[in-house]
Design a protein around this motif. Structure first.
Motif, short mmCIF file in Angstrom:
data_model
loop_
_atom_site.label_atom_id
_atom_site.label_comp_id
_atom_site.label_asym_id
_atom_site.label_seq_id
_atom_site.Cartn_x
_atom_site.Cartn_y
_atom_site.Cartn_z
N ARG A 1 17.25 1.30 -8.34
CA ARG A 1 16.48 1.72 -9.53
C ARG A 1 16.35 3.24 -9.58
NH1 ARG A 1 12.44 -2.63 -11.89
NH2 ARG A 1 12.21 -0.98 -13.41
N LEU A 2 16.07 3.86 -8.44
CA LEU A 2 15.91 5.32 -8.42
C LEU A 2 17.23 6.01 -8.72
CD1 LEU A 2 13.47 5.75 -5.40
CD2 LEU A 2 12.93 5.68 -7.85
N LYS A 3 18.33 5.46 -8.23
CA LYS A 3 19.65 6.03 -8.52
C LYS A 3 19.95 5.95 -10.01
CE LYS A 3 23.69 7.76 -7.49
NZ LYS A 3 23.78 9.18 -7.18
N ARG B 1 0.86 -1.19 0.00
CA ARG B 1 0.00 0.00 0.00
C ARG B 1 0.90 1.23 0.00
NH1 ARG B 1 -2.56 -0.96 4.49
NH2 ARG B 1 -1.77 0.74 5.75
N LEU B 2 0.75 2.06 -1.03
CA LEU B 2 1.56 3.27 -1.18
C LEU B 2 0.78 4.48 -0.69
CD1 LEU B 2 4.04 4.82 -2.42
CD2 LEU B 2 2.70 4.93 -4.53
N LYS B 3 1.43 5.32 0.11
CA LYS B 3 0.85 6.60 0.50
C LYS B 3 1.88 7.68 0.17
CE LYS B 3 -0.94 9.48 4.17
NZ LYS B 3 -1.55 9.56 5.47
N VAL B 4 1.42 8.72 -0.52
CA VAL B 4 2.28 9.85 -0.86
C VAL B 4 1.85 11.04 -0.01
CG1 VAL B 4 2.96 11.43 -2.71
CG2 VAL B 4 2.58 9.01 -3.22
N TYR B 5 2.82 11.68 0.62
CA TYR B 5 2.55 12.83 1.48
C TYR B 5 2.63 14.11 0.67
CZ TYR B 5 2.68 9.71 5.42
OH TYR B 5 2.38 8.71 6.29
N ARG C 1 11.85 3.63 -18.72
CA ARG C 1 11.02 4.57 -17.96
C ARG C 1 9.57 4.59 -18.41
NH1 ARG C 1 14.58 9.95 -17.15
NH2 ARG C 1 14.61 9.84 -14.92
N GLY C 2 9.28 4.34 -19.65
CA GLY C 2 7.89 4.37 -20.12
C GLY C 2 7.34 5.76 -20.23
N GLN C 3 8.22 6.73 -20.47
CA GLN C 3 7.76 8.13 -20.55
C GLN C 3 7.45 8.52 -21.98
OE1 GLN C 3 10.81 10.46 -18.66
NE2 GLN C 3 10.37 9.56 -16.69
N VAL D 1 9.93 11.25 -9.40
CA VAL D 1 10.22 10.00 -8.70
C VAL D 1 8.91 9.34 -8.26
CG1 VAL D 1 11.24 8.98 -6.62
CG2 VAL D 1 12.55 10.61 -7.99
N ILE D 2 8.00 10.12 -7.71
CA ILE D 2 6.73 9.56 -7.24
C ILE D 2 5.91 9.02 -8.41
CG2 ILE D 2 4.52 10.18 -6.18
CD1 ILE D 2 6.28 11.97 -4.23
N ALA D 3 5.93 9.70 -9.55
CA ALA D 3 5.22 9.19 -10.74
C ALA D 3 5.82 7.84 -11.17
CB ALA D 3 5.30 10.20 -11.89
N TYR D 4 7.12 7.73 -11.13
CA TYR D 4 7.81 6.49 -11.47
C TYR D 4 7.44 5.37 -10.49
CZ TYR D 4 11.83 3.37 -12.29
OH TYR D 4 12.65 2.30 -12.55
N VAL D 5 7.43 5.69 -9.20
CA VAL D 5 7.07 4.70 -8.18
C VAL D 5 5.63 4.24 -8.38
CG1 VAL D 5 6.64 4.42 -5.69
CG2 VAL D 5 8.79 5.43 -6.49
N ARG D 6 4.74 5.16 -8.70
CA ARG D 6 3.34 4.77 -8.96
C ARG D 6 3.25 3.80 -10.15
NH1 ARG D 6 -0.42 7.94 -6.08
NH2 ARG D 6 0.31 10.00 -5.48
N LYS D 7 4.04 4.06 -11.20
CA LYS D 7 4.05 3.16 -12.36
C LYS D 7 4.59 1.78 -11.97
CE LYS D 7 4.32 6.49 -16.12
NZ LYS D 7 5.09 6.90 -17.30
N LEU D 8 5.64 1.75 -11.14
CA LEU D 8 6.15 0.46 -10.68
C LEU D 8 5.08 -0.29 -9.89
CD1 LEU D 8 9.81 1.21 -9.52
CD2 LEU D 8 9.11 -0.29 -11.39
N CYS D 9 4.36 0.43 -9.04
CA CYS D 9 3.30 -0.20 -8.25
C CYS D 9 2.20 -0.78 -9.14
CB CYS D 9 2.69 0.80 -7.27
SG CYS D 9 3.76 1.21 -5.89
N ALA D 10 1.97 -0.14 -10.27
CA ALA D 10 0.95 -0.61 -11.21
C ALA D 10 1.50 -1.67 -12.15
CB ALA D 10 0.41 0.57 -12.02
#
Length: 179
Positions: free
Chosen positions: A122-124, A50-54, A177-179, A158-167
């Motif tokens: 991956r983020l690095k 479960r991802l939560k973004v602040y 990257r899928g951009q 970074v958060i957009a990328y993390v959301r794509k990984l989660c999906a």
């Protein structure tokens, strides 16, 4: 001493402390797998977490050990100390390095071993950024949770990328990257 021996010793210590084998829930999993198997497993872990973004921006505040009662903030996400200071991660709009924060809550019993190193790498590679990770445990909500901090200036991408990984975006699973 191999990993199996270490686990056996820990189980013996827990049994001696009054815990039965069935009550012991591992916090850290030991597994041997190929790089491809690890990638597949951790992409599955991301989808199940479960991802939560602040929305706030956060920074670290330091204060002396004896000032804890007066300075610890109820809106801090994490408090950690060394021998001289407390450091708290709290909402910040002041000077100093600022971070965007997201959190993963992992389901109970899932093998998320290696997750921090895998995602940090991956983020690095993708963005050139380091990260910080602060972990905690909530036994009433699956167990382990991680707070991740990335520099404010890279937070949105970074958060957009993390959301794509989660999906489980197929382009990202192939290392693009899928951009």
């Amino acid at each position: 001493m191999g990993p199996g021996k270490t686990l056996q010793i820990q189980a013996s210590k827990d049994a001696d402390a009054g815990f039965s084998q069935s009550e012991i829930k591992p916090m850290v999993h030991v597994s041997h797998e190929s790089v491809a198997e690890t990638e597949t497993r951790l992409l599955r872990v991301m989808k199940q977490a479960r991802l939560k973004v602040y929305s706030d921006v956060y920074g670290f505040e330091e204060f002396p050990l004896d000032a804890f009662a007066a300075r610890a903030r109820s809106d801090a996400l994490a408090l950690v100390r060394d021998d001289a200071v407390w450091s708290q991660l709290a909402p910040s709009n002041g000077p100093g390095e600022r971070f965007r924060i997201f959190r993963f809550h992992f389901p109970e019993g899932i093998d998320n071993s290696g997750f921090v190193g895998w995602l940090a790498s991956r983020l690095k590679l993708e963005f050139g950024t380091g990260v910080f990770v602060t972990c905690g445990q909530n036994s009433g909500d699956g167990g382990i949770f991680d707070y991740w901090g990335v520099p404010e200036m890279l937070g949105d991408v970074v958060i957009a990328y993390v959301r794509k990984l989660c999906a489980n975006d197929p382009d990202l699973a192939q290392g693009r990257r899928g951009q």
